[in-house]
Design a protein around this motif. Sequence first.
Motif, short mmCIF file in Angstrom:
data_model
loop_
_atom_site.label_atom_id
_atom_site.label_comp_id
_atom_site.label_asym_id
_atom_site.label_seq_id
_atom_site.Cartn_x
_atom_site.Cartn_y
_atom_site.Cartn_z
N CYS A 1 0.84 -1.21 0.00
CA CYS A 1 0.00 0.00 0.00
C CYS A 1 0.87 1.25 0.00
O CYS A 1 0.56 2.23 -0.67
CB CYS A 1 -0.90 0.01 1.23
N HIS B 1 -0.89 -0.82 -4.63
CA HIS B 1 -2.30 -1.19 -4.71
C HIS B 1 -3.21 0.04 -4.88
O HIS B 1 -2.87 1.14 -4.45
CB HIS B 1 -2.73 -1.95 -3.45
N GLU C 1 -9.21 1.17 -3.90
CA GLU C 1 -10.27 0.18 -3.70
C GLU C 1 -9.74 -1.07 -3.01
O GLU C 1 -10.36 -1.60 -2.08
CB GLU C 1 -10.88 -0.20 -5.06
N GLU C 2 -8.56 -1.55 -3.46
CA GLU C 2 -7.95 -2.74 -2.85
C GLU C 2 -7.56 -2.47 -1.40
O GLU C 2 -7.73 -3.33 -0.53
CB GLU C 2 -6.71 -3.15 -3.65
N ARG D 1 -8.90 -0.24 0.71
CA ARG D 1 -10.11 -0.15 1.53
C ARG D 1 -10.67 -1.54 1.86
O ARG D 1 -11.10 -1.80 2.98
CB ARG D 1 -11.18 0.66 0.80
N LEU D 2 -10.67 -2.41 0.85
CA LEU D 2 -11.22 -3.74 1.03
C LEU D 2 -10.42 -4.57 2.03
O LEU D 2 -10.98 -5.30 2.85
CB LEU D 2 -11.26 -4.47 -0.32
N ASN D 3 -9.08 -4.44 1.99
CA ASN D 3 -8.23 -5.32 2.77
C ASN D 3 -7.64 -4.71 4.04
O ASN D 3 -7.28 -5.44 4.95
CB ASN D 3 -7.07 -5.80 1.89
N TYR E 1 -3.62 -7.03 -4.72
CA TYR E 1 -3.29 -7.06 -3.30
C TYR E 1 -2.64 -8.38 -2.93
O TYR E 1 -1.71 -8.42 -2.11
CB TYR E 1 -4.55 -6.84 -2.45
N SER F 1 -4.83 -10.63 3.62
CA SER F 1 -5.93 -10.12 2.80
C SER F 1 -7.17 -10.01 3.68
O SER F 1 -7.15 -10.33 4.88
CB SER F 1 -6.19 -11.07 1.63
N ALA F 2 -8.28 -9.58 3.08
CA ALA F 2 -9.51 -9.36 3.85
C ALA F 2 -10.00 -10.64 4.51
O ALA F 2 -10.61 -10.58 5.59
CB ALA F 2 -10.59 -8.79 2.93
N ASP F 3 -9.74 -11.79 3.90
CA ASP F 3 -10.21 -13.05 4.49
C ASP F 3 -9.20 -13.67 5.44
O ASP F 3 -9.38 -14.80 5.91
CB ASP F 3 -10.58 -14.05 3.39
N ARG G 1 -9.84 1.25 11.70
CA ARG G 1 -8.82 0.64 10.84
C ARG G 1 -7.65 0.13 11.67
O ARG G 1 -7.18 -1.00 11.49
CB ARG G 1 -8.32 1.66 9.80
#
Length: 385
Positions: A32, A59, A62-63, A65-67, A97, A121-123, A351
């Motif tokens: 990032c 990145h 959008e990427e 913010r998502l992650n 990402y 990552s987000a998951d 965050r």
Amino acid sequence: CTNYYFIHYYITNNLSMVNDEKKQVIVWCDGCYDIMHFGHANQLRQAKAMGDYLIVGVHTDEEVRLNKGPPVLTEQERYKMVRSVKWVDEVVEGSPYVTELETMDKYGAEFCVHGDDITLSADGTDTYQIVKDAGRYKECKRTQGVSTTDLVGRMLLMTRANSTSQSSDSGIPSQEEFVSPYTKACNLLQTNNKITQFSSPANEPRPGDRIVYTAGAFDLMHPGLVDFLEAAKKEGSYLIVGLYEDHVVNEYKGSQYPIQILQERVLSVLANRNVDEVLIGAPYPLTEEVLDHFKIDVVVQGIITEGDHDTDHYAVARKRGIYKQIDSGNPLTTDDLVLRIISNRKQFMARNRAKQLKELNNIKKMAEIEAAKSGEAPACSTSSN
């Protein structure tokens, strides 16, 4: 026969030279790079040392913010920040990402380099697992004492008068809570070796160089400062940047400043590709001694100044007729960055805490896996080292 051997030797030798040139090692990094700090720069420095050509993927908003949550800087600002680092040869905008082998192959990168911390990552999966499994991943040592999460926390604390300690207001858990070792703050232990590493390659003025001088706090490197340094360098061929002591910055900017201590600011400025030399603890105001010692041809100042200066700190330059005010075309200031964070305080607090919890959960999971392998029960910890 003699001619044959001569021709054979000549062709073989030159083909060998061509092959050597083709063996350039291309290194890949990505991230990032939000609020570019000396920890980011040190990662890129170490990565460049592992090869010949460094490509850095950055990145999109959008990427991020998502992650990770909302970025402080826009993607265009972050692209600019990474390009400003002197060890970077090329920037790839909008890289995925999760690092992909296809992306690395597209740019001819042999391997990817990241610090010895966790990027999820987000998951909650390791963003470098694919390249790790392919044997194309290398680690460099993470820089202690700084992280984007920590810097955001410092700025969040600026809403509380005279606050200098970590608390839940920063979105970073208090000392009583378990803190992720990857984003916790710690004191920067500056060494002459670190300054030497960031100063490399050494760049002495050459005969005929037009030497430019500027000075300031340079607190948090941001696109406004990057554009100013680029504009300053264009006024000559050798740029010296003076950095004021913390107490000086505090006096003309206020009790909440500087956000970064002098040692942190030194490394951040040294990483900029337009800076040739840094004067640590520069005199305020500017003195005749500095002008004479460094043989300065022109002293530059931006059209936007931060803080309340009670005196004309460039008076000696004006008197000599070598003072010049320049417009970088970018009005962004450190105060503007602080306002971005304070204006979205709740988002950035969330965050920070989400990043902490995600890392801590992953550390727990890794400990359980290691314990299962060894047949031991995972150790529980409630405090960081």
